[in-house]
Every structure is written in structure tokens, then in C-alpha cells.
Design an enzyme around this catalytic site. Structure first.
Site, short mmCIF file in Angstrom:
data_model
loop_
_atom_site.label_atom_id
_atom_site.label_comp_id
_atom_site.label_asym_id
_atom_site.label_seq_id
_atom_site.Cartn_x
_atom_site.Cartn_y
_atom_site.Cartn_z
N ILE A 64 0.77 -1.10 -0.13
CA ILE A 64 -0.12 0.30 -0.08
C ILE A 64 0.75 1.14 0.02
CG2 ILE A 64 -1.93 1.36 1.01
CD1 ILE A 64 -2.50 -1.31 2.64
N PRO A 65 1.74 1.59 -0.98
CA PRO A 65 2.34 2.94 -1.11
C PRO A 65 1.41 3.93 -1.11
CG PRO A 65 2.29 1.64 -3.35
CD PRO A 65 1.68 0.63 -2.15
N HIS A 66 1.73 5.03 -0.64
CA HIS A 66 0.87 6.17 -0.49
C HIS A 66 1.58 7.53 -0.28
CE1 HIS A 66 1.34 4.36 3.63
NE2 HIS A 66 0.94 5.74 4.02
N ALA A 67 0.81 8.60 -0.56
CA ALA A 67 1.27 9.91 -0.24
C ALA A 67 0.40 10.92 -0.35
CB ALA A 67 2.58 10.03 -1.22
#
Length: 149
Positions: A64-67
């Protein structure tokens, strides 16, 4: 949220990527094409900075990469499935489901709400199995939106 967080155009079935950077870029390209981010390099930089602090791969073959970024126009979850799996730093091995969360930098809670909902759903094996088996971007988009929005 009036816009669906996931639509068929931001889902990649059987992504052709071997690294987390490639996978993240391919998903971000879909977000850009869909008008959900305004610029790709700055957004990818924000994702990479977040990844430096803590790997976004979690148990069960999930990443779950996120920014949060001013470059995000609408809360979004781009989704990819990977048969081979991609190393996102999870202790139990490669990730076969990748969820790239893009959230506006504004102070609203969309980012945390999406992340929390998604994290709860991916703990369920039947949810993970259903997404991995699904070959329809529209069906995957509908499932993710229904479960996390």
C-alpha cells in the site's frame, strides 16, 4: 467523496513490473492520465519519501504505497495485480496486490480513512483472493470502491 476512488482506467491487471519503483510509476501514469494527479515526478517523489520511512509491503502479499500531495486532485486508489509479485519490503515476501493511494495534501481525513478501510479489508483472505483472481479492471475498481470509500 463524489468521485469513485478507483475506476477501471486506474487498475492494471497482471502489471508488467519487476520493482516497486516500476510498479509505482506505472500506476502513477494511470493516475496522471485520469486527471487524478497533475504531475508525475513530484508525486512519485512524495511516494518515495514515504517509502523511505517505512516499507509499504504488508503481510499477505499486499503493498500500500501512498502519499499526500498538492499534486493530487481527487482521493484515489490505483490498483495492480502481479502474478510474479513485487518486493515492497514485506517480511513474508513479494506483493501480488498493490494499492497506490493518492490523497490531496489538504487537511481532510480522506487519506487516513482510505488507508484504514483498505488495511482492514486486505486482512481478509477472501478479499485478497477475490481481487487476485479477478481479471476485469472494472470489477476490481467496483470492489475496491465499494469496500474502501
Amino acid at each position: 467523496m463524489s468521485t469513485a476512488v478507483t475506476t477501471a482506467d486506474i487498475v492494471i491487471v497482471d502489471i508488467e513490473a519487476t520493482t516497486k519503483e516500476e510498479a509505482t510509476r506505472l500506476l502513477a501514469e494511470r493516475l496522471l492520465a485520469a486527471g487524478r494527479i497533475t504531475e508525475i515526478e513530484g508525486y512519485l517523489e512524495a511516494v518515495a519519501k514515504r517509502e523511505e520511512h517505512f516499507p509499504t509491503g504488508i503481510e499477505g502479499g499486499i503493498a500500500i504505497p501512498h502519499a499526500q500531495s498538492d499534486l493530487v486532485t481527487a482521493p484515489s486508489v490505483a490498483v495492480a495485480t502481479s502474478v510474479e509479485g513485487i518486493d515492497f519490503g514485506a517480511d513474508d515476501g513479494p506483493s501480488h496486490l498493490i494499492f497506490l493511494i493518492a490523497a490531496p495534501a489538504s487537511g481532510d481525513s480522506a487519506h487516513l480513512s482510505i488507508l484504514a478501510s483498505l488495511a482492514r479489508k486486505v486482512m481478509h483472505e477472501e478479499f485478497r483472493d477475490a481481487l487476485r483472481a479477478d481479471k476485469s479492471p472494472a470489477s476490481i475498481a467496483e470492489t475496491v470502491t465499494r469496500e474502501v470509500q
